[in-house]
Every structure is written in C-alpha cells, then in structure tokens.
Write a protein that holds these residues in place. Structure first.
Motif, PDB file in Angstrom:
ATOM      1  N   LEU A  63       0.823  -1.204   0.000  1.00 51.51           N
ATOM      2  CA  LEU A  63       0.000   0.000   0.000  1.00 51.51           C
ATOM      3  C   LEU A  63       0.863   1.262   0.000  1.00 51.51           C
ATOM      4  O   LEU A  63       0.524   2.268  -0.645  1.00 51.51           O
ATOM      5  N   TYR A  64       1.987   1.196   0.702  1.00 50.98           N
ATOM      6  CA  TYR A  64       2.910   2.331   0.716  1.00 50.98           C
ATOM      7  C   TYR A  64       3.501   2.550  -0.677  1.00 50.98           C
ATOM      8  O   TYR A  64       3.588   3.698  -1.151  1.00 50.98           O
ATOM      9  N   LEU A  65       3.896   1.495  -1.343  1.00 51.20           N
ATOM     10  CA  LEU A  65       4.417   1.618  -2.708  1.00 51.20           C
ATOM     11  C   LEU A  65       3.344   2.140  -3.653  1.00 51.20           C
ATOM     12  O   LEU A  65       3.622   2.956  -4.548  1.00 51.20           O
ATOM     13  N   LYS A  66       2.128   1.683  -3.452  1.00 50.04           N
ATOM     14  CA  LYS A  66       1.020   2.143  -4.295  1.00 50.04           C
ATOM     15  C   LYS A  66       0.805   3.648  -4.139  1.00 50.04           C
ATOM     16  O   LYS A  66       0.557   4.357  -5.124  1.00 50.04           O
ATOM     17  N   ASP A  67       0.911   4.156  -2.912  1.00 52.33           N
ATOM     18  CA  ASP A  67       0.753   5.597  -2.677  1.00 52.33           C
ATOM     19  C   ASP A  67       1.865   6.405  -3.336  1.00 52.33           C
ATOM     20  O   ASP A  67       1.670   7.583  -3.654  1.00 52.33           O
ATOM     21  N   LEU A  68       3.029   5.763  -3.523  1.00 53.24           N
ATOM     22  CA  LEU A  68       4.157   6.427  -4.191  1.00 53.24           C
ATOM     23  C   LEU A  68       4.134   6.205  -5.701  1.00 53.24           C
ATOM     24  O   LEU A  68       5.104   6.533  -6.389  1.00 53.24           O
ATOM     25  N   ASP A  69       3.027   5.641  -6.195  1.00 56.01           N
ATOM     26  CA  ASP A  69       2.875   5.352  -7.622  1.00 56.01           C
ATOM     27  C   ASP A  69       3.935   4.368  -8.132  1.00 56.01           C
ATOM     28  O   ASP A  69       4.381   4.442  -9.275  1.00 56.01           O
ATOM     29  N   ILE A  70       4.314   3.442  -7.266  1.00 59.14           N
ATOM     30  CA  ILE A  70       5.238   2.371  -7.635  1.00 59.14           C
ATOM     31  C   ILE A  70       4.434   1.086  -7.780  1.00 59.14           C
ATOM     32  O   ILE A  70       3.616   0.756  -6.908  1.00 59.14           O
ATOM     33  N   TYR A  71       4.658   0.379  -8.855  1.00 60.25           N
ATOM     34  CA  TYR A  71       3.915  -0.855  -9.121  1.00 60.25           C
ATOM     35  C   TYR A  71       4.215  -1.869  -8.020  1.00 60.25           C
ATOM     36  O   TYR A  71       5.350  -2.305  -7.837  1.00 60.25           O
ATOM     37  N   PRO A  72       3.211  -2.281  -7.221  1.00 65.69           N
ATOM     38  CA  PRO A  72       3.477  -3.123  -6.044  1.00 65.69           C
ATOM     39  C   PRO A  72       3.904  -4.548  -6.369  1.00 65.69           C
ATOM     40  O   PRO A  72       4.384  -5.257  -5.481  1.00 65.69           O
ATOM     41  N   TYR A  73       3.731  -4.958  -7.627  1.00 67.09           N
ATOM     42  CA  TYR A  73       4.100  -6.330  -7.984  1.00 67.09           C
ATOM     43  C   TYR A  73       5.521  -6.415  -8.529  1.00 67.09           C
ATOM     44  O   TYR A  73       5.929  -7.468  -9.016  1.00 67.09           O
TER      45      TYR A  73
END
Length: 443
Positions: A63-73
């Motif tokens: 979720l933190y990566l998602k908030d940074l617009d980083i693809y979580p996968y």
C-alpha cells in the motif's frame, strides 16, 4: 455480512444472544488484550503465523508503494490479487488506527458462522439417520445423532474456533487468512443450506485467494448431484464458480491494465520460489534437492496436492460431502507450499461436528500430544537455530514434519473411525467375523 448471518441463523434472537453472547465476548476480549499488547509484533513475525501469502506487513508495504505510484508487484513483495489490495486500501484508509477491530469482528463472525454450519449439518445428519433407522442394528440406535447433539456440538465448534490458540494467533498476527476462513465459513453455510449463489460465490472468492481451494469443487458438485439429486444445479455450480473467479481476475486486471500479477499470485503459489522456513514441507525439501531435479519434484508435489487424494476420497465419501470437505481442507493445510497455523486452526475448529466418530478413534492422545509438543518446540528450535547457533535446520524441519504427521494421523484416524461406525451401524457392535485363518473382533 449481517444479511448472511440473518439468513442462515434464522434471525439472531435475544435468547441466542443471552446463551452464547458471553462466549463470543470472551473470545473478543482475549483477542483485544493480546493484539494491543507488546506480544502482537512477536506473534505477527512468527513464521508459523505469517507467510509470504498472508503477511500483513507485506500488504502495508504494498500500500505504501502504491501511494508512491510504484507498481506493487515489482519484485517479490506482494502475492495478493490487485482486487484484494484495492479492498485492503479502502479498509486501511478508513480504519487505519483501528484496523485490528476489523480482524477481530471478522474472526468472531467466522465463529458464529461455523456454529450455524454445525447446527444445520448435524440436523441434516440426524434426519438422514432417522430415515435409515430401519436398516441399522438394534443395539446401535442409541448411538445415533440426537437432538442433544444438535444443540451441544455447535457450541463446541464455536468455542473451538474462539479459543483455539492457532486461530487466536492467526487473528492477532493480522493475517489475511482471517478473511479466507471467513469466506470458507460462508461457503460451508451456503453448501449445507443448499444456496447455489452463496456457495459458488464464496468458493470463487476462496479460490481467488488460494488456488488449492479448487479441490472443494468436488464436495460442492457431489452435494448438489448426489445428495440433492439435482444434476442441472451441480452443472450450474461449476459454471458459476468459473464465472465468479474469472470476474475477479478480470477486475484485478482492470486496476493496473496488466496481467503481471498472475505470476506474482498463482504463479508464485505453483512454483514456490520462496524457501524461507514455515510449518510446511516444501521449504526444506526444495532447499536440499538438486537444481536439475527441482522441476520434476515440483510437479510431483503439486500433483500430490491437487489430484492424488481427490479422486479416491471423492469416490469413497461421495455421500458424506461435509466429511469430504474436512478431509480436503486438512490435506490442503498439510501439503500446500505456504501453510500457517490459521489453516490448521480452522480445520480443528469444525472437527467437533464429527464428535460421534470420536469413540471410534484410536490415536487421539498421540495426535493431541504431537500437536502440543510441536507447537511448543517450533519457536524453541527456531531460536536455537537462528539466534543461539546451537542447532541447525534439521531441528526445525523435524518439528514441522511432526506437525504435518500429526495432521495426517488425524485424517486417517477420522476416516477409519467413519468406516468402522458405518459398519457397526449395519451389523451392530462387537460382531465377530469368521475368516479362513481365524476370527477377529471389530472394536
């Protein structure tokens, strides 16, 4: 959630709340006390509780990566479907400081759903045995399922889930297995209540979270095909599960417009690349096996889970679909690559539904003792191996092997007990069978 509880509970009456409210309240209080204590982080970090597939810490990082617009996968972090991650994001946004309450309420609801399942299942079993009473031996009619069993055993099931150390640790660790167990409980209720939509929808949800739950297609189809004698309904159930599952996959695709998540979810489950220790059997074997043989044994292990036991058990237990479901859930908990104590706790919680088989079991003490010893020694040997340096991986694997063996012994003991009880119902207890080489007594 509320509508399902009302539908399958025939309304939650005041008398029911007075009788069982204290039981659920105590289970909730225990979870709140532990989850708000200093022990929560220790429990959540245990490999017996959290795995790569259910870890709350991994979800928070994603979720933190998602908030940074980083693809979580990207990388090897997340193994949940994008649709599940979206739901987690919504829950975390609205209940960030009190997210643990969602887990506790869901766990308590699971206990109540299992209570309803046990009540309905035992009622159906009692009615079926009463219809067949004329085919049973006279000295066995006193051991048939009665109304008292239908009232008492469901309470045992709820208590077994609320106060089971495995399910408590599973909830305290904030693992996504809490929601898997919740979905399984709704699926079981849908199945015993003959609800096509509910059973298929929540089985599809379970499969989307764990691919091995596709084994439960067998008891669901047999329930509609043989127990209810509705061929069309059995066929429709298979079609609906496939449709619901495909819809969840497509919705996950629409979130990122990419199919990369499949390799990080189902591909990860089937190839088992993460060999960090857990209570399963995969990690040690594939750490030791030669690389050129890894693919061969990977296929063997997966076939062992998905096919080897499914066909013979489905044939033998075709008229006992709930017992078949118990056996398959136990096999999944033993042989899947990343098991946790929450999987085992769920199976142990519904085990009292077959309390009438307990007098026929012979290895109860051995199984219970092995569970207790393995549970106590697992963190001990983990510390000796990784922190003290006075042990090695064989110590911890020995504990996991004993833990898995206890589950296998439990499964075989229940199956043999079922067979012996079925024989006794027809022929009576203490019948001596004359054979060419002597005689023996069934006990």
């Amino acid at each position: 959630m509320v509508s399902l509880l009302v539908k399958y509970g025939n309304m939650v009456t005041i008398d029911t709340l007075k009788e069982y409210g204290g039981l659920y309240l105590l289970g909730i209080i225990i979870r709140i006390c532990i989850i708000t204590s200093v022990f929560q982080k220790t429990i959540a970090d245990r490999v017996e509780v959290s795995t790569p597939l259910n870890s709350w810490k991994r979800i928070i990082e994603a979720l933190y990566l998602k908030d940074l617009d980083i693809y979580p996968y990207t990388g090897d972090l997340l193994h949940e479907l994008p649709l599940n991650l979206k739901l987690w994001d919504i829950l975390y946004f609205f209940c960030k400081d009190y997210i643990y309450l969602i887990f506790i309420v869901c766990d308590a609801a699971t206990a109540y759903l299992l209570y309803l399942f046990a009540k309905k299942h035992l009622s159906d079993m009692m009615n079926r045995e009463n219809r067949r009473k004329g085919f049973y031996a006279d000295n066995m009619k006193s051991v048939l399922i009665n109304e008292k069993d239908c009232l008492v055993i469901p309470k045992y099931v709820a208590a077994a889930y609320l106060f089971n150390p495995y399910t408590i640790c599973n909830c305290v660790g904030l693992t996504s297995t809490v929601f898997v167990n919740f979905s399984l409980a709704i699926f079981l209720n849908g199945l015993v209540n003959k609800s096509l939509v509910i059973s298929t929808l929540f089985l599809a949800i379970c499969i989307s979270q764990n691919l091995y739950f596709m084994l439960l297609l067998s008891p669901m189809i047999l329930q509609f095909l043989l127990i209810e004698n509705q061929t069309k309904k059995a066929f429709h159930s298979l079609i609906l599960v496939v449709i619901f599952w495909c819809v969840s996959i497509y919705l996950s695709y629409t979130i990122y417009k990419s199919w990369d998540f499949l390799s990080s979810t189902y591909g990860f489950t089937l190839t088992a690349p993460d060999l960090r220790p857990n209570i399963g059997l995969f990690w040690y074997f594939f750490t030791e096996v030669f690389e050129q043989f890894k693919e061969l044994f990977l296929y063997s292990f997966q076939i062992n889970i998905l096919l080897v036991y499914l066909v013979p058990l489905s044939i033998r237990l075709r008229n006992e679909t709930m017992l078949l479901t118990l056996c398959l859930l136990l096999l999944i908990a033993v042989f899947k690559p990343y098991p946790c104590v929450g999987d085992v706790g769920f199976v142990l919680s519904i085990l009292p539904c077959w309390k009438y088989l307990f007098p026929y079991t012979q290895q109860g003490f051995t199984v219970a003792g092995t569970f207790c010893v393995a549970t106590a020694l697992a963190p001990t040997f983990w510390y000796l191996w990784l922190y003290s340096g006075s042990a090695n991986a064989n110590f911890y694997f020995g504990v996991t092997l004993a833990f898995g063996s206890a589950q296998v012994f439990l499964l075989t003991d229940i199956l043999f007990a079922y067979i012996k009880r079925e024989f006794d119902l027809v022929h009576g207890m203490g019948i001596i069978l004359e054979e060419t080489f002597g005689s023996f007594r069934l006990q």
